[in-house]
Design an enzyme around this catalytic site. Sequence first.
Site, PDB file in Angstrom:
ATOM      1  N   GLY A   2       0.785  -1.230   0.000  1.00 33.25           N
ATOM      2  CA  GLY A   2       0.000   0.000   0.000  1.00 33.25           C
ATOM      3  C   GLY A   2       0.811   1.270   0.000  1.00 33.25           C
TER       4      GLY A   2
ATOM      5  N   TRP B  63      -3.435  -6.886   4.075  1.00 32.92           N
ATOM      6  CA  TRP B  63      -2.262  -7.535   4.671  1.00 32.92           C
ATOM      7  C   TRP B  63      -2.544  -8.268   5.974  1.00 32.92           C
ATOM      8  CZ3 TRP B  63      -0.667  -5.006   9.214  1.00 32.92           C
ATOM      9  CH2 TRP B  63      -1.023  -3.661   9.345  1.00 32.92           C
TER      10      TRP B  63
ATOM     11  N   ASP C 212      -2.998   7.031   7.880  1.00 36.78           N
ATOM     12  CA  ASP C 212      -2.510   5.656   7.723  1.00 36.78           C
ATOM     13  C   ASP C 212      -3.245   4.688   8.645  1.00 36.78           C
ATOM     14  OD1 ASP C 212      -1.013   3.564   6.761  1.00 36.78           O
ATOM     15  OD2 ASP C 212       0.823   4.091   7.825  1.00 36.78           O
TER      16      ASP C 212
END
Length: 373
Positions: free
Chosen positions: A18, A67, A128
């Site tokens: 990412g 992930w 994030d």
Amino acid sequence: TLAPLVVKDKVIIGTAGGEYGIRGFIAAFDAKTGVEAWRFYTIPGPGEPGHDTWAGDSWKHGGAAVWVTGSYDPDLNLTYWGIGNPGPDYNADGRAGDNLYSDSVVALDADTGKLKWHFQFTPHDVFDYDSVQIPVLADIAWQGRTRKAMLWANRNGFFYVLDRTNGEFLLGKPFEKVTWATSLDSKGRPILAPGAAPTTEGTRIYPGVQGATNWYSPSFSRRTGLFYIPTWVGYYSTFTKYDLTYEPGQRFTGGTPRSVVPGVRGVGYVNTRREEDGSGAVRAIDPQTGERKWEFKFTDVTDSGILTTASDVLFTGSRDGSFYALDAKTGSELWRAAVGGQVVAGPMTYRVSGKQYVAIAAGSTMFAFALPD
């Protein structure tokens, strides 16, 4: 970076990367032949629902990686996956919009990969706050009837209860200090706090870049009715942004999160710790209300998952090299063992010849515990 999920005759897995300007996807492969059976792009392309949540061509390099392994409900034949942050991470000037399906949970038909529903935790994320935490599936009593629920402690600092049949928002409450949003509206959409965005000078935000929790496994106990969260307490980062242009193979973040916690991703973190810089804890949350029932604090932040058992014992670990058994009802310590290495794993339990064991990985070693004969 994740383990595959096997559902019937298919092996399902997602792609990481990412921070490198990828376009994320989840794909299913025939278990016998390896032939791709379906692919779901976590960023909608032209003509697909949600494509208009990306400005211009920003969708081409928007990240939304996968992930951590998803979950599966065999009764509904739905597989649930948490999706990572949009890119560039900290400079969103070129990607106006909600940026679906980043920072979301998506419910896919396990046979076809068709999207059945989605819920976005952090629209237009600039911190994030990957939503790749474990989607815990539990059938719970909810306002007088049983609901097929999904319990989700999100990196963004909020705890959510969703209906996993259709994605309906049932409850959302902060379980740790949150300064990027003031609250959630009736649909679960965050109401942003004024001035809460990365700047060239830097903006202090709670929770920090690692979140109030992250990939570490939480646990729900049907016996106690509580949801247990590995939590980073009082932790913040200073988020900055800068201009950048996408270059293949290069990091595509557009900023830096400076953290006070050693070992946290990002440059400029401080290598000394103070009490006011944050700590770690196990927090027990009542899913009916979102209220905290008890807390067990560590001396440092925690990267350990949690296991609860039918005997109301909770197992977890810590960065300082300890393995703990707690009373799941009260949070009191039952015993601890020194395992000598940082615990970055989830405990597991199994039985051999009628004897139960609990195992944990710490550092480069595996430890197994059992009651005396």
